[in-house]
Motif scaffolding. Structure first.
Motif, PDB file in Angstrom:
ATOM      1  N   ARG A 261       0.854  -1.189   0.000  1.00  0.00           N
ATOM      2  CA  ARG A 261       0.000   0.000   0.000  1.00  0.00           C
ATOM      3  C   ARG A 261       0.888   1.237   0.000  1.00  0.00           C
ATOM      4  N   PRO A 263       4.188   1.909   0.084  1.00  0.00           N
ATOM      5  CA  PRO A 263       5.044   1.940   1.288  1.00  0.00           C
ATOM      6  C   PRO A 263       5.973   3.136   1.384  1.00  0.00           C
ATOM      7  N   ALA A 266       5.136   6.214   3.538  1.00  0.00           N
ATOM      8  CA  ALA A 266       5.091   6.085   4.992  1.00  0.00           C
ATOM      9  C   ALA A 266       5.987   7.143   5.629  1.00  0.00           C
ATOM     10  N   GLU A 271       5.204   2.310  10.220  1.00  0.00           N
ATOM     11  CA  GLU A 271       4.173   2.506   9.199  1.00  0.00           C
ATOM     12  C   GLU A 271       4.603   1.877   7.875  1.00  0.00           C
ATOM     13  N   ARG A 275       2.711  -1.169   5.401  1.00  0.00           N
ATOM     14  CA  ARG A 275       2.413  -0.954   3.994  1.00  0.00           C
ATOM     15  C   ARG A 275       3.213  -1.882   3.083  1.00  0.00           C
ATOM     16  N   ILE A 278       2.520  -6.610   3.618  1.00  0.00           N
ATOM     17  CA  ILE A 278       1.490  -6.450   4.637  1.00  0.00           C
ATOM     18  C   ILE A 278       1.088  -7.775   5.275  1.00  0.00           C
ATOM     19  N   GLU A 450      -2.619   6.815  -3.361  1.00  0.00           N
ATOM     20  CA  GLU A 450      -2.482   7.354  -2.007  1.00  0.00           C
ATOM     21  C   GLU A 450      -3.609   8.325  -1.695  1.00  0.00           C
TER      22      GLU A 450
END
Length: 498
Positions: A261, A263, A266, A271, A275, A278, A450
């Protein structure tokens, strides 16, 4: 067979789809099961026996736990103890196979080539299945075929994602017909995965090999370029593979969990790992972090620290102990190399430091009127994280901790930019320009994602000619500018080795 061969998406997958669609619904799950085992056999041959063995052991373990509970002969602590013995027996069989096959060279009794493909992934899925039955969060199903489908689904057998039984088992067994939406959306993800791998990852591979194998003969600036190139290569290949895997699942109406997601957007290491990869992080959290942090010995240690140092210190004890084993497990899971262990402990130290300094950072920001939500502060956080990630991936790719340390200190002590034009990176300027250009396209798409915009939905909202123009442009880019053919060797999937 690699997911990135054109034969996978243009020959193998269409044939499987045709057979699946022509077969009566009640037998389609058998088509998938046959394809699963055939796919596995073409890669690992007779080692398929280990996949079958893991399936049988996991089923027997779950069956026995369920039987003990249903009989009602044992209650309370006795029941829990017996269930725990059964569970750990099943886990031990599976972990023993993983250790003996994947880590044998650690003990000096052979090499790791004998490990079947995907053993690290299907072993974790088997452990999650048995543990969920033990915990009672998953109801035991007598149908062993569902379990076999779950552990062997051919798209995810090589690199994941690490799914849970209740996420995919029923849809794999259902045999629902292939739909137009599933087919089109699935192939769009597949094409996007090919874009990342063939246009970017494979084009960067020669740079990575050249720098990491000859780091003593180049400047620290060139080593940094090599480390950044590997970070991009790994992301493009691994996330590209996930696109193909998830896209294949969509074709067969199977919703596999997302594994990335964006990454690199982040703002902290913790975090970043929420991402990146996962499903591995989620697995380690559910089956390592929580059990250890709630274990009686850890609770006793926390109480001791509370009496001696107060709650401000003791509150970190259980999470820190659990976090240590999570990252130790992360390092060991990747393979029997010291730099993998270093990689895991590197992130443990970074995340631990972030955790204990978080309140101080917030206090400092408030006292100095620093807006932590401003774009400038966020840019600082992302830049800091990117430095951490690149350093971590450099150690991950290095052949040993020693090599990684040598590369790191050469970046610090011998950062000579003037030597870059004369450095042999193993590629020409054309490859470098193409890598940057196509990476910027991926960055643009990630920025859109994002912002919580589903790009596939967005494209499919356009008129048909526009949609076709976009996707045929992507396909033509792959065919015209892809890193394959004369002058390129096929680059093996990096994470398939883990």
């Amino acid at each position: 067979m690699s997911y990135f061969y054109f034969s996978y998406s243009l020959i193998f997958l269409p044939i499987v789809m045709l057979i699946y669609q022509l077969c009566p619904k009640r037998f389609r799950y058998l088509v998938i099961l046959f394809v699963n085992y055939m796919f596995f056999f073409t890669i690992s041959g007779a080692l398929i026996i280990y996949l079958i063995g893991t399936t049988i052991v996991s089923y027997i373990t779950a069956f026995t736990v369920d039987k003990v509970v249903r009989r009602g002969k044992y209650k309370g602590k006795k029941l829990t103890k017996l269930k725990r013995i059964i569970l750990w027996t099943g886990i031990s069989f599976n972990v023993a196979a993983l250790v003996l096959l994947k880590y044998v060279k650690v003990f000096g009794i052979g090499t790791s080539w004998i490990a079947p493909i995907g053993i690290s992934y299907y072993t974790l899925q088997a452990i999650s299945y048995m543990t969920d039955i033990y915990r009672g969060t998953l109801k035991f199903d007598k149908n062993i075929i569902k379990l076999a489908l779950f552990l062997s689904f051919f798209p995810q057998i090589m690199e994941g994602p690490i799914s849970r039984y209740n996420q995919v088992a029923d849809s794999l067994y259902a045999g629902n017909a292939i739909t137009y939406k599933g087919l089109t959306f699935g192939y769009q993800r597949i094409v996007w995965g090919l874009f990342k791998k063939i246009l970017i990852a494979d084009r960067l591979a020669p740079i990575v090999v050249k720098i990491f194998e000859n780091y003593m003969s180049v400047s620290g600036a060139a080593i940094l370029i090599g480390a950044i190139s590997f970070t991009i290569q790994l992301y493009m290949e691994f996330s590209g593979c996930m696109d193909i895997v998830i896209g294949t699942g969509m074709v067969f109406n199977v919703k596999l969990p997302e594994n990335f997601r964006q990454p690199f957007f982040a703002k902290s290491a913790s975090e970043f790992w929420r991402r990146w990869h996962i499903t591995l992080g989620a697995w380690l959290k559910d089956y390592v972090f929580y059990p250890i942090s709630l274990a009686k010995p850890v609770k006793k240690i926390s109480k001791h620290f509370k009496k001696s140092f107060g709650n401000s210190v003791s509150k970190y004890v259980a999470p820190t102990v659990a976090l240590f084993f999570v990252w130790l497990g992360n390092g060991v899971w990747h393979g029997p190399k010291s730099n993998y262990l270093f990689y895991g402990l590197f992130y443990f130290c970074i995340i631990f430091f972030e955790t204990i300094t978080e309140s101080s950072v917030i206090t400092f920001a408030k006292s100095h009127n620093i807006n932590r939500e401003s774009n400038g502060y966020k840019a600082f956080q992302i830049t800091k994280l990117l430095c951490i990630v690149v350093i971590g991936e450099m150690f991950f790719r290095a052949q040993s901790i020693y090599d990684g340390l040598c590369m790191f200190f050469r970046i610090i002590l011998d950062f000579n930019i003037k030597e870059i034009p004369s450095t042999n990176f193993g590629v020409d300027v054309y490859d470098i320009v193409m890598s940057i250009f196509f990476s910027l396209i991926v960055l643009f798409v990630d920025i859109i994602k994002e912002k919580n915009i589903n790009i596939c939905d967005k494209i499919n909202s356009f008129r048909l000619p526009v949609r076709w123009t976009i996707w045929y442009t992507v396909i033509l880019l792959i065919l015209i500018f892809g890193a394959y053919g004369k002058g390129y060797s096929i680059v093996d999937m990096i994470y398939a080795a883990y």
